[in-house]
Design a protein around this motif. Structure first.
Motif, PDB file in Angstrom:
ATOM      1  N   THR A 114      -4.482   4.461   3.690  1.00  0.00           N
ATOM      2  CA  THR A 114      -5.379   5.529   3.683  1.00  0.00           C
ATOM      3  C   THR A 114      -4.819   6.981   3.943  1.00  0.00           C
ATOM      4  N   VAL A 115      -5.116   7.661   2.735  1.00  0.00           N
ATOM      5  CA  VAL A 115      -4.811   9.290   2.629  1.00  0.00           C
ATOM      6  C   VAL A 115      -5.316   9.862   3.778  1.00  0.00           C
ATOM      7  N   LYS A 116      -4.471  10.824   4.493  1.00  0.00           N
ATOM      8  CA  LYS A 116      -5.053  11.506   5.678  1.00  0.00           C
ATOM      9  C   LYS A 116      -5.119  13.154   5.344  1.00  0.00           C
ATOM     10  N   ALA A 172       0.959  -1.289  -0.142  1.00  0.00           N
ATOM     11  CA  ALA A 172       0.124  -0.032   0.000  1.00  0.00           C
ATOM     12  C   ALA A 172       0.772   1.174   0.053  1.00  0.00           C
ATOM     13  N   ASP A 198      -1.992   1.686   6.519  1.00  0.00           N
ATOM     14  CA  ASP A 198      -2.788   0.901   5.654  1.00  0.00           C
ATOM     15  C   ASP A 198      -2.999   1.473   4.283  1.00  0.00           C
ATOM     16  N   PHE A 252      -0.339   9.678   5.177  1.00  0.00           N
ATOM     17  CA  PHE A 252      -1.117   8.544   5.208  1.00  0.00           C
ATOM     18  C   PHE A 252      -0.935   7.604   6.006  1.00  0.00           C
TER      19      PHE A 252
END
Length: 156
Positions: free
Chosen positions: A148-150, A88, A146, A143
């Motif tokens: 997931t873009v923050k 990822a 996992d 990110f």
């Protein structure tokens, strides 16, 4: 024997870097890992003096450390820097230029930072950031482990 990785922005390269870290230090615990395409810099606690940080450079192998006083950024607890989804992370890195609306041909530098997340509700979790720069500015993507873009910071 495992061949030390040299292309660190790939699944095999990141996996191999963390394996080299385990072999050299007995764990993947540290304060921060900055990964460039062909080398990396690891900040770890100094086992003999908790006021110091040891910085190791990896370039086909781990060099001797340099020592510096802990800064306020190092006040946090060391964490397992391998606790992220490597495929990822590589996917986010590979798509970073496009995500940041930059031409891949303009990119000069890309690097990944793995460090403890600052969210007090998730102790031990990681925050990853990929920084991309060109002659026309730079940006970054923050990110989770996992993928997931923050947060996005587009070039200005």
């Amino acid at each position: 024997m495992l061949t030390p990785p040299t292309q660190l922005h790939s699944v095999g390269g990141l996996t191999g870097l963390l394996e080299q870290m385990r072999k050299r230090f007995g764990s993947t615990v540290g304060y921060r890992l900055v990964i460039y395409p062909t080398y990396a810099v690891l900040d770890r606690p100094d086992p003999s003096d908790d006021r110091l940080v040891l910085a190791y450079t990896y370039c086909g192998g781990w060099g001797d450390p340099t020592s510096s006083a802990k800064s306020s950024a190092d006040a946090r607890v060391p964490v397992d820097l391998s606790k992220f989804d490597i495929p990822a992370a590589v996917g986010v890195m590979r798509g970073a230029a496009q995500t940041l609306h930059m031409k891949p041909s303009d990119v000069k530098t890309t690097y990944l930072i793995v460090e403890p997340a600052t969210d007090p509700t998730t102790p031990g979790s990681l925050s990853l950031s990929v920084y991309v720069s060109s002659d026309y500015g730079g940006g970054y993507i923050v990110f989770a482990g996992d993928g997931t873009v923050k947060q996005l910071s587009l070039p200005s």
